[in-house]
Write a protein that holds these residues in place. Structure first.
Motif, PDB file in Angstrom:
ATOM      1  N   GLU A 160     -42.858  52.757 -17.103  1.00 48.94           N
ATOM      2  CA  GLU A 160     -43.407  53.227 -18.373  1.00 48.94           C
ATOM      3  C   GLU A 160     -42.703  52.619 -19.581  1.00 48.94           C
ATOM      4  O   GLU A 160     -43.038  52.935 -20.719  1.00 48.94           O
ATOM      5  N   VAL A 161     -41.722  51.729 -19.334  1.00 44.02           N
ATOM      6  CA  VAL A 161     -40.947  51.143 -20.427  1.00 44.02           C
ATOM      7  C   VAL A 161     -41.580  49.825 -20.874  1.00 44.02           C
ATOM      8  O   VAL A 161     -41.843  48.943 -20.052  1.00 44.02           O
ATOM      9  N   VAL A 162     -41.832  49.703 -22.154  1.00 45.40           N
ATOM     10  CA  VAL A 162     -42.342  48.454 -22.731  1.00 45.40           C
ATOM     11  C   VAL A 162     -41.200  47.470 -22.966  1.00 45.40           C
ATOM     12  O   VAL A 162     -41.269  46.298 -22.617  1.00 45.40           O
ATOM     13  N   CYS A 163     -40.125  47.979 -23.567  1.00 43.32           N
ATOM     14  CA  CYS A 163     -38.981  47.118 -23.873  1.00 43.32           C
ATOM     15  C   CYS A 163     -37.767  47.970 -24.200  1.00 43.32           C
ATOM     16  O   CYS A 163     -37.872  49.183 -24.421  1.00 43.32           O
ATOM     17  N   PHE A 164     -36.623  47.321 -24.222  1.00 42.28           N
ATOM     18  CA  PHE A 164     -35.385  47.874 -24.749  1.00 42.28           C
ATOM     19  C   PHE A 164     -35.010  47.019 -25.962  1.00 42.28           C
ATOM     20  O   PHE A 164     -35.195  45.792 -25.940  1.00 42.28           O
ATOM     21  N   TYR A 165     -34.476  47.650 -26.998  1.00 45.32           N
ATOM     22  CA  TYR A 165     -34.103  46.866 -28.178  1.00 45.32           C
ATOM     23  C   TYR A 165     -32.917  47.509 -28.893  1.00 45.32           C
ATOM     24  O   TYR A 165     -32.616  48.706 -28.718  1.00 45.32           O
ATOM     25  N   THR A 175     -41.596  53.213 -24.956  1.00 45.33           N
ATOM     26  CA  THR A 175     -42.471  53.527 -23.830  1.00 45.33           C
ATOM     27  C   THR A 175     -43.924  53.124 -24.084  1.00 45.33           C
ATOM     28  O   THR A 175     -44.326  52.827 -25.211  1.00 45.33           O
ATOM     29  N   MET A 176     -44.702  53.140 -23.016  1.00 43.50           N
ATOM     30  CA  MET A 176     -46.141  52.876 -23.107  1.00 43.50           C
ATOM     31  C   MET A 176     -46.854  53.913 -23.963  1.00 43.50           C
ATOM     32  O   MET A 176     -47.970  53.680 -24.439  1.00 43.50           O
ATOM     33  N   GLU A 177     -46.233  55.076 -24.171  1.00 45.96           N
ATOM     34  CA  GLU A 177     -46.807  56.103 -25.037  1.00 45.96           C
ATOM     35  C   GLU A 177     -46.487  55.850 -26.508  1.00 45.96           C
ATOM     36  O   GLU A 177     -46.753  56.694 -27.364  1.00 45.96           O
ATOM     37  N   LYS A 227     -46.509  39.570 -28.260  1.00 47.26           N
ATOM     38  CA  LYS A 227     -47.156  40.826 -28.585  1.00 47.26           C
ATOM     39  C   LYS A 227     -47.072  41.708 -27.348  1.00 47.26           C
ATOM     40  O   LYS A 227     -47.479  41.300 -26.246  1.00 47.26           O
ATOM     41  N   LEU A 228     -46.532  42.910 -27.522  1.00 45.37           N
ATOM     42  CA  LEU A 228     -46.369  43.834 -26.406  1.00 45.37           C
ATOM     43  C   LEU A 228     -47.330  45.007 -26.533  1.00 45.37           C
ATOM     44  O   LEU A 228     -47.754  45.370 -27.641  1.00 45.37           O
ATOM     45  N   LEU A 229     -47.639  45.603 -25.411  1.00 45.93           N
ATOM     46  CA  LEU A 229     -48.479  46.790 -25.415  1.00 45.93           C
ATOM     47  C   LEU A 229     -47.789  47.921 -26.156  1.00 45.93           C
ATOM     48  O   LEU A 229     -46.613  48.218 -25.915  1.00 45.93           O
ATOM     49  N   ASN A 230     -48.498  48.548 -27.066  1.00 45.43           N
ATOM     50  CA  ASN A 230     -48.013  49.756 -27.746  1.00 45.43           C
ATOM     51  C   ASN A 230     -46.669  49.557 -28.434  1.00 45.43           C
ATOM     52  O   ASN A 230     -45.830  50.474 -28.469  1.00 45.43           O
ATOM     53  N   PHE A 231     -46.448  48.368 -28.991  1.00 42.89           N
ATOM     54  CA  PHE A 231     -45.222  48.129 -29.754  1.00 42.89           C
ATOM     55  C   PHE A 231     -45.553  47.218 -30.927  1.00 42.89           C
ATOM     56  O   PHE A 231     -45.854  46.044 -30.734  1.00 42.89           O
ATOM     57  N   ASN A 232     -45.493  47.776 -32.127  1.00 43.34           N
ATOM     58  CA  ASN A 232     -45.816  47.009 -33.336  1.00 43.34           C
ATOM     59  C   ASN A 232     -44.741  47.117 -34.402  1.00 43.34           C
ATOM     60  O   ASN A 232     -44.914  46.614 -35.510  1.00 43.34           O
ATOM     61  N   GLU A 233     -43.612  47.757 -34.065  1.00 43.88           N
ATOM     62  CA  GLU A 233     -42.608  48.036 -35.076  1.00 43.88           C
ATOM     63  C   GLU A 233     -41.924  46.779 -35.604  1.00 43.88           C
ATOM     64  O   GLU A 233     -41.599  46.687 -36.781  1.00 43.88           O
ATOM     65  N   GLN A 234     -41.657  45.810 -34.723  1.00 42.80           N
ATOM     66  CA  GLN A 234     -40.897  44.633 -35.119  1.00 42.80           C
ATOM     67  C   GLN A 234     -41.508  43.376 -34.506  1.00 42.80           C
ATOM     68  O   GLN A 234     -42.174  43.433 -33.475  1.00 42.80           O
TER      69      GLN A 234
END
Length: 251
Positions: A160-165, A175-177, A227-234
């Motif tokens: 369920e993890v998209v990335c660590f940063y 997360t994917m959420e 571009k990652l799923l459900n991640f647009n912050e940075q």
């Protein structure tokens, strides 16, 4: 600071020397083989710091220290996969994956300057490292992380993890959420617990899940934008030095 480079590939040695000189670190000697290094150490004052390639033209560089007692701090420079990196980290000042990244080199030099050993020999467990290089151990990687949400503890499976940063001296899990959670420890510590087939450190700030990659876009200076799923912050950019390894990882 007295620094030497032990590297059998002349272009790589020259590049590393230029990078160090740009950080005002002067390299006093470049050595290219086990035999040459043993001869040099036998007749010269040992340096403060060695940038040490693992595989030299005439053997593993550890063979130098079967003959010579180490009196220098070491930063490994290596193209070996992640399975051996924990051993490198425990037995050296730091390690740098080839091709070496400018920012990571600067951080490694600063780490040495902040924590350099004073009047003591560096104790390196070369036998353990050699075993990992020759016969990689089966590793158990993390399957989930625990995070604190108010007064509750939440379990998050790695699927369920998209990335660590990292951000503002903190390390986060996203997360994917589309939620981020603060973790204990550094991004480097987290990375060591992740399966390298599934997670990749694309730059100093981000370690991403291969299953979360939505799009890959050509970017300036031979870099890539992700571009990652459900991640647009940075904005997430694969550093130029890691593009080739990143493409290899994808395939």
């Amino acid at each position: 600071m007295n620094v030497i480079i032990i590297e059998d590939e002349a272009p790589s040695a020259r590049r590393l020397q230029r990078m160090l000189e740009s950080l005002n670190v002067q390299v006093s000697q470049v050595l290219h083989s086990v035999e040459e290094s043993i001869a040099w150490f036998s007749n010269n004052t040992h340096p403060d710091l060695i940038f040490l390639d693992i595989q030299l033209s005439d053997g593993l560089s550890f063979e130098i220290f079967d003959v010579i007692t180490v009196k220098s701090a070491i930063i490994f420079t290596t193209a070996y996969d992640e399975y051996a990196l924990q051993a490198f980290k425990l037995n050296s000042i730091d390690y740098l994956l080839k091709p070496i990244d400018d920012e990571e080199l600067e951080l490694a030099v600063k780490k040495y300057q902040d924590f350099k050993p004073i009047n003591r020999e560096v104790q390196l467990n070369f036998e353990d490292i050699k075993k990992l290089l020759v016969n990689p151990l089966e590793r158990e990687y993390r399957k989930r992380f625990t995070v604190k949400v108010g007064q509750h503890i939440k379990l998050i499976p790695l699927d369920e993890v998209v990335c660590f940063y990292s951000e503002n001296k903190g390390t986060y899990l996203h997360t994917m959420e589309n939620r981020s959670y603060l973790l204990d420890g550094s991004l480097e510590t987290v990375q060591e617990e992740l399966n390298p087939e599934k997670f990749f450190r694309v730059n100093r700030k981000f370690c991403i899940n291969i299953d979360a990659v939505k799009d890959i876009i050509s970017y300036t200076n031979a870099r890539l934008q992700l571009k990652l799923l459900n991640f647009n912050e940075q904005e997430i950019i694969v550093s130029r030095e890691r593009v080739k390894d990143f493409k290899d990882w994808l395939s």
